[in-house]
Design a protein around this motif. Sequence first.
Motif, PDB file in Angstrom:
ATOM      1  N   PHE A 174       0.812  -1.203   0.000  1.00 30.44           N
ATOM      2  CA  PHE A 174       0.000   0.000   0.000  1.00 30.44           C
ATOM      3  C   PHE A 174       0.851   1.259   0.000  1.00 30.44           C
ATOM      4  CE2 PHE A 174      -2.838  -3.220   1.799  1.00 30.44           C
ATOM      5  CZ  PHE A 174      -3.899  -3.081   0.930  1.00 30.44           C
ATOM      6  N   GLN A 175       0.148   2.357  -0.187  1.00 34.16           N
ATOM      7  CA  GLN A 175       0.787   3.659  -0.322  1.00 34.16           C
ATOM      8  C   GLN A 175       1.564   4.080   0.917  1.00 34.16           C
ATOM      9  OE1 GLN A 175      -2.150   6.636  -0.991  1.00 34.16           O
ATOM     10  NE2 GLN A 175      -0.659   8.184  -1.499  1.00 34.16           N
ATOM     11  N   ASP A 176       0.886   4.003   2.057  1.00 37.58           N
ATOM     12  CA  ASP A 176       1.473   4.579   3.262  1.00 37.58           C
ATOM     13  C   ASP A 176       2.160   3.495   4.083  1.00 37.58           C
ATOM     14  OD1 ASP A 176       2.127   5.851   5.542  1.00 37.58           O
ATOM     15  OD2 ASP A 176       0.092   6.433   6.098  1.00 37.58           O
ATOM     16  N   PHE A 193       3.607   3.639   6.764  1.00 43.22           N
ATOM     17  CA  PHE A 193       3.386   3.786   8.201  1.00 43.22           C
ATOM     18  C   PHE A 193       2.090   3.141   8.646  1.00 43.22           C
ATOM     19  CE2 PHE A 193       6.310   7.038   6.966  1.00 43.22           C
ATOM     20  CZ  PHE A 193       7.278   6.947   7.938  1.00 43.22           C
ATOM     21  N   SER A 194       1.120   3.036   7.738  1.00 42.70           N
ATOM     22  CA  SER A 194      -0.116   2.390   8.155  1.00 42.70           C
ATOM     23  C   SER A 194      -0.158   0.936   7.706  1.00 42.70           C
ATOM     24  CB  SER A 194      -1.339   3.170   7.638  1.00 42.70           C
ATOM     25  OG  SER A 194      -1.802   2.633   6.439  1.00 42.70           O
ATOM     26  N   SER A 195       0.865   0.494   6.964  1.00 41.23           N
ATOM     27  CA  SER A 195       0.856  -0.891   6.489  1.00 41.23           C
ATOM     28  C   SER A 195       1.417  -1.862   7.509  1.00 41.23           C
ATOM     29  CB  SER A 195       1.685  -1.026   5.210  1.00 41.23           C
ATOM     30  OG  SER A 195       1.188  -0.183   4.227  1.00 41.23           O
TER      31      SER A 195
END
Lengths: 278, 336, 266
Positions: free
Chosen positions: C94-96, C98-100
């Motif tokens: 995914f893009q982020d 930090f949230s993956s």
Amino acid sequence: MNSSFRILIKSPKFMFGACMLLAMIGLILIYPLFNRNDPLEMIALAYQPPDSKLLLGSDNFGRDLFLELIYGIRTSLQVGLIAGVFATVIGLVIGLASGYIGGMIDNLLTAITNIFIVIPSFVILILISVSIDSRSSFVTAVIIGITSWPWTARAVRAQTSSLRNRDHVNIAKISGYSTPRIILSEILPYIASYVVMAFVLQTASGILSEASISMLGLGPYNTISLGIIMNWALVFEAPVAGAWWAFIPAAISIAIITFSLYMMNTGMDEIFNPKIRS
Amino acid sequence: MSTNILEVHGLKTYYRTRLKEHVYAVDGVSFSLEKGKTLGIAGESGCGKSTLALSLMGFYFPPLHFGSGSIVINGTDIMKLGKEQLRAQVSGREISYIPQAAMNALNPTLKIIHFIEDIMKEHRPELNKKQVWDMAAERFETLNLSPKVLHSYPNELSGGMKQRTVIAISTILNPKVLIADEPTSALDVTSQKAVIKLLKSLLDRGFIQSLVFITHELPLLYHVTDDIIVMYAGEIVERGTAEQMIFDPIHPYTKKLMGSIIVPEEGMKGHKLAAIPGTPPNLKNVPEGCRFADRCSYVQETCRKGKIESQTAGDRIYRCIVEPEVLKEWYANEAE
Amino acid sequence: MKQNDVLIRGEHLTKVFGYGKQKTTAVEDVSFAFHEGEIISIVGESGSGKTTLAKMIMGLLKESSGSIEYMGKPRQLKRHGDRKRYWKNIQAIFQDPFSSFNLFYKVEKLLLDCIKLQGVNLTKEEQLRKMKEACSFVNLKFEELHNKYPFELSGGQMQRLMIARIFMLHPKLLIADEPTSMVDACSRSTILDMLLKLRDENNMTIIFITHDVGLAYYVSDTLYIMEQGKVVERGPAEEVILNPQHPYTQQLISDVPKIHSEWDLA
């Protein structure tokens, strides 16, 4: 989790509250070991003022108020903790289900939560207390717990439904993990600090609720709690007799316990709310 | 007399961490900007380009602190002015700043015109409400923005429109220098182009005289700015014209940076992208010598000794101990 | 382009969100056929429905109508067992970054989970060797990382760790949702190179979801251009970029600043 605990110890507010609470718990655990008398035994005249033998004087039946207070604090703390556990567990389960599953179940559970929020819980508390015959302190605690979960549920739901859309949850899903496992390892750690905070707060308000209904004479029968001590003082007109020692120490104890719990909560809030991790 | 509208000398600004360490995010930066020119600042995240933009405004909020150096705008060293003077005379009038998240900074409960009224009350108190409204409408019209926008709430505007509105508001007092920090990075390409057009028309019509444009998107700088500065670990590593920097870089870091550009143009497919191993140095504890040494493929033993000063070669400035001719030979050899 | 078998095929996929007045069609009548070993980019601006389409392919969102065929058979996602089987060969980045990552797990546990996920029993040494191999594939040092939490790494490092996961799991299909939009240009090159290498070594199908036309052109064999939920143009990357037919594609390409040709700002 370990590191959050280490940060917590550095918070003066949290430590202040925790120390106060621990001192209180220490007192109620240790004192009965030295003074093995029955708190309900009548050992003096009615409303004796405090002196060197009776630290807080006696009540209308001539019982040792200090000993009564120790047992009262113990019951009140027990009731608060049980109420806190019930409220937190119910709130957590409903909040998680509602936030994670979403859709119709979310709508339904949110509606139920809102209904419970709108109905004044204290009224339910009184109604249930009146209609139940056998009231032990445990039953009272459970009743308090059952009426005070909605706020926890609401907050848990809000956090869960925002976490549910985070990418690490998506990755866990396409890794084929089961729903309970995802909730346990991907959602719960993120809301754990919040849930602990809510639990502390629920415990404090549980103690207050118990005191309130006991004061109205609707509390548990067969025990001594801080509310019951105040109820006796009220019923047997201690204020009129000028026996301040019959109710002021109990009131102060409630204040100290709830204050220390609130301090712990504030300390945690300052640490966990603007997430300083990262 | 110089015609420089902005001159920065040996600027050092630092962040103070919780542990009271000083992290110099801008470490001895000097550059000048001529009247009417545009300057691009490029670099990877954490190289200090955004901190530099913020520092140029003269306002420092903890944890950012001013270290030393001078910032001369139009002949006045703004670091010698008091806070009040700075606010009243310099910001908005002489220099204006658009932060990265500008478009989300508008208070959603107020109409756009309100922000302009506020600025005018402060800086042009002699104007009445009608005059302010007329002036704002005229300005928006000149900039190809519908004057209807003035009477909308921020949330009614699209992201690109909000960003353009913010730029129009921040330039309403005709500041001499506009500093735009990544004004387009959160936008779609179509909105990005509209923002660039707006900046161009501000320049063409003389509403602003000079522009400092900060971005990590190099193709954008190529079309927007005259000169480009590349920053690395708090220092300027190279400066030249946009053409020179993109097609004829001197510094090995610039070379790599330019080699990582991806554009939808013929020949891009199969083109080998440049990559830089490793990570930038920790600014808390910068190594001696060249800060790029650890990641540079042409590193020499002498690179790690002393302080590497910037060199001048004609109109170019670069911070490398190797001669440009030698570097270019190396680049040519590597390409084969 | 290699002419391989079709791995996943979508027929007339539509996704509608909400009901009544708030009904919005995020994806409308999209059909596709992605082959084994093919790199596809789905290009579109925000709101074009590209992420929704990606989530439908991943099986995280249920299609409102249309059907998806996986390896020649209609995709079954009703039971958890079915989903588990489908997901066995599908992974995502995914893009982020930090949230993956689950911030509560150390890097080592993340990688160990990948080994467990494959359901093979390995000795401690073999596990360690596998994790080291994966880290060195993405130019990270396992020795320096294994005891760290994800938030102690940089965005580029985290994204590379994500690729290390993919390397260990070697799925048949990888969906990369803006994998480089939050990392620096230099890390971007590294990440793209690694993904291309993964394709070459494992014949993996990669779907890039991106707004960056240049990046899509650089990495992919086939492009799908999406606008407001519909695919407006598709074809081999060279053709779509160098000779766009649809007005939207033409506009999209002309709006991107380039370095060898003029950028029309008129």
